[in-house]
Scaffold this active site. Structure first.
Site, PDB file in Angstrom:
ATOM      1  N   GLY A  28      62.302 -96.560  25.302  1.00  0.00           N
ATOM      2  CA  GLY A  28      62.638 -96.892  23.893  1.00  0.00           C
ATOM      3  C   GLY A  28      62.440 -98.388  23.740  1.00  0.00           C
ATOM      4  O   GLY A  28      61.786 -99.125  24.629  1.00  0.00           O
ATOM      5  N   HIS A  34      53.587 -98.596  23.607  1.00  0.00           N
ATOM      6  CA  HIS A  34      54.210 -97.298  23.406  1.00  0.00           C
ATOM      7  C   HIS A  34      53.565 -96.409  22.448  1.00  0.00           C
ATOM      8  O   HIS A  34      53.071 -95.339  22.738  1.00  0.00           O
ATOM      9  CB  HIS A  34      55.774 -97.171  23.090  1.00  0.00           C
ATOM     10  CG  HIS A  34      56.648 -97.873  24.128  1.00  0.00           C
ATOM     11  ND1 HIS A  34      57.182 -98.952  23.918  1.00  0.00           N
ATOM     12  CD2 HIS A  34      56.794 -97.566  25.280  1.00  0.00           C
ATOM     13  CE1 HIS A  34      58.018 -99.374  24.721  1.00  0.00           C
ATOM     14  NE2 HIS A  34      57.663 -98.548  25.890  1.00  0.00           N
ATOM     15  N   GLY A 145      51.135 -95.213  30.796  1.00  0.00           N
ATOM     16  CA  GLY A 145      50.527 -96.596  30.703  1.00  0.00           C
ATOM     17  C   GLY A 145      50.043 -97.355  32.038  1.00  0.00           C
ATOM     18  O   GLY A 145      50.576 -97.162  33.009  1.00  0.00           O
ATOM     19  N   ASP A 148      51.994 -99.919  33.833  1.00  0.00           N
ATOM     20  CA  ASP A 148      52.873 -99.591  35.294  1.00  0.00           C
ATOM     21  C   ASP A 148      51.911 -98.930  36.265  1.00  0.00           C
ATOM     22  O   ASP A 148      52.116 -97.544  36.674  1.00  0.00           O
ATOM     23  CB  ASP A 148      54.001 -98.739  34.856  1.00  0.00           C
ATOM     24  CG  ASP A 148      55.046 -99.818  33.977  1.00  0.00           C
ATOM     25  OD1 ASP A 148      55.917-100.508  34.284  1.00  0.00           O
ATOM     26  OD2 ASP A 148      54.720 -99.510  32.490  1.00  0.00           O
ATOM     27  N   ARG A 185      60.594-105.871  27.925  1.00  0.00           N
ATOM     28  CA  ARG A 185      61.541-107.273  28.268  1.00  0.00           C
ATOM     29  C   ARG A 185      61.016-108.585  27.782  1.00  0.00           C
ATOM     30  O   ARG A 185      61.609-109.527  28.086  1.00  0.00           O
ATOM     31  CB  ARG A 185      61.174-107.095  29.866  1.00  0.00           C
ATOM     32  CG  ARG A 185      61.943-106.074  30.625  1.00  0.00           C
ATOM     33  CD  ARG A 185      62.169-106.155  32.174  1.00  0.00           C
ATOM     34  NE  ARG A 185      62.978-105.139  32.667  1.00  0.00           N
ATOM     35  CZ  ARG A 185      62.778-103.704  33.003  1.00  0.00           C
ATOM     36  NH1 ARG A 185      61.462-103.501  33.371  1.00  0.00           N
ATOM     37  NH2 ARG A 185      63.842-103.155  33.517  1.00  0.00           N
TER      38      ARG A 185
HETATM   39  P1  AMP Z   1      58.713 -98.104  29.369  1.00  0.00           P
HETATM   40  O1  AMP Z   1      59.508 -97.727  28.001  1.00  0.00           O
HETATM   41  O2  AMP Z   1      58.831 -99.500  29.673  1.00  0.00           O
HETATM   42  O3  AMP Z   1      59.474 -97.262  30.312  1.00  0.00           O
HETATM   43  O4  AMP Z   1      57.308 -97.437  29.271  1.00  0.00           O
HETATM   44  C1  AMP Z   1      57.167 -96.169  28.606  1.00  0.00           C
HETATM   45  C2  AMP Z   1      55.552 -95.927  28.991  1.00  0.00           C
HETATM   46  O5  AMP Z   1      54.904 -96.914  28.114  1.00  0.00           O
HETATM   47  C3  AMP Z   1      55.235 -96.154  30.105  1.00  0.00           C
HETATM   48  O6  AMP Z   1      54.224 -95.059  30.538  1.00  0.00           O
HETATM   49  C4  AMP Z   1      54.512 -97.535  30.225  1.00  0.00           C
HETATM   50  O7  AMP Z   1      53.544 -97.672  31.395  1.00  0.00           O
HETATM   51  C5  AMP Z   1      54.033 -97.597  28.788  1.00  0.00           C
HETATM   52  N1  AMP Z   1      53.654 -99.018  28.503  1.00  0.00           N
HETATM   53  C6  AMP Z   1      54.578 -99.991  28.449  1.00  0.00           C
HETATM   54  N2  AMP Z   1      54.182-101.373  28.182  1.00  0.00           N
HETATM   55  C7  AMP Z   1      52.684-100.844  27.876  1.00  0.00           C
HETATM   56  C8  AMP Z   1      51.591-101.529  27.552  1.00  0.00           C
HETATM   57  N3  AMP Z   1      51.640-102.962  27.316  1.00  0.00           N
HETATM   58  N4  AMP Z   1      50.418-100.799  27.254  1.00  0.00           N
HETATM   59  C9  AMP Z   1      50.251 -99.551  27.491  1.00  0.00           C
HETATM   60  N5  AMP Z   1      51.286 -98.947  27.953  1.00  0.00           N
HETATM   61  C10 AMP Z   1      52.578 -99.356  28.081  1.00  0.00           C
END
Ligand code: AMP
Length: 279
Positions: A28, A34, A145, A148, A185
């Site tokens: 979220g 995202h 993404g 990560d 973050r």
């Molecule tokens: P998170 O909410 O941070 O767990 O991220 C959820 C998904 O979004 C994960 O697959 C991340 O790798 C992807 N994601 C987060 N930030 C980015 C970004 N800047 N570019 C592409 N994908 C992202």
């Protein structure tokens, strides 16, 4: 858009879905990174399911689980606008009921270094929640993404090792105009820290220059130059610099093919990661 909050309702809703199901797991506080995954899923699948779940199991003691940014109303409005079919918003109580004690752990070189070394238990928490979500949503495709990078490879490994009939789709990193990778973050950063945070993507640009323009082939030398750069960068506390094999993530010695450069650092109270594939 259907908002699903219980596991039993998710199973019921899933059983009624027809056609290719695309799934985007998130914690979220959605941003364009995202949304790029969601748009890709929307373009490739008949049904799109997005989960919003801040997974306590992937945060270590003393990490930012409690203060991780949350804004469910805004997230749901964004998902609605992207024509998402199902928003899955489970509770911690249902995902981790009392007595929960089964964990999914990818072992070996892929999981031991980098985030695995800096954040003990983190990748285990990720693999466990993603497997649980995969079982509940039963997608044909799941979108992750490259931001990560290690997490993506862990998920691929788990999916293959456990014979899950799911295609893992990797999506490129979305960045701010100045290069900073989007991250939930980034809200932790003050205006001054936001400036300091540019050092991460700049260090990746430096790696690209050293390897592609100056023809540097000794990984240790490139690593040292990036470490020097990041240690000298104001407001940045370096965690690691790695020049890794793009698939196994093992540290390379000679740069003889594509190399994945990964960096992690603390800026203010935010721990930031970034990476780039140098062809
Ligand atoms: P998170 O909410 O941070 O767990 O991220 C959820 C998904 O979004 C994960 O697959 C991340 O790798 C992807 N994601 C987060 N930030 C980015 C970004 N800047 N570019 C592409 N994908 C992202």
């Amino acid at each position: 858009m259907r908002v699903v909050r219980t596991l039993s309702e998710m199973r019921e809703v899933r059983a009624a879905l027809r056609g290719c199901v695309g799934f985007v797991p998130t914690m979220g506080y959605l941003h364009e990174g995202h949304l790029s995954l969601i748009r890709r899923a929307r373009a490739e699948c008949e049904v799109v399911v997005v989960s919003l779940f801040v997974n306590p199991a992937q945060f270590g003691p003393g990490e930012d689980y409690e203060r991780y940014p949350r804004d469910e109303a805004r997230d749901l409005a964004l998902l609605e606008r992207e024509a998402v079919d199902v928003a899955f918003v489970p509770t911690v109580e249902e995902m981790y009921p009392p007595g929960f004690s089964t964990w999914v752990e990818v072992t070996g070189p892929l999981a031991e270094r980098l985030e695995g070394a800096s954040r003990p238990g983190h990748l285990r928490g990720v693999a466990t929640v993603v497997l649980k979500l995969f079982h509940l949503v039963q997608p044909h495709r799941a979108y992750f993404g490259e931001k990560d990078a290690q997490q993506l490879r862990i998920i691929r490994r788990m999916t293959s090792d456990l014979n899950l009939p799911i295609e893992i789709v990797a999506c490129p990193i979305v960045r701010e105009p100045d290069g900073l990778a989007l991250s939930s973050r980034n809200v932790y950063l003050s205006p001054a820290e936001r400036e300091h945070a540019r050092a991460l993507s700049r260090s990746l640009a430096l790696a690209r220059r050293l390897i592609l323009e100056e023809g540097m082939r000794e990984a240790a030398e490139v690593r040292r130059r990036l470490q020097e750069y990041l240690r000298a960068a104001p407001g940045v506390t370096l965690d690691y610099v790695s020049l890794a094999h793009p698939e196994t993530l093992e540290e390379v010695e000679r740069i003889e093919g594509p190399v994945l450069v990964l960096v992690a650092a603390r800026v203010g109270s935010a721990r930031l990661i970034d990476n780039a594939l140098i062809p």
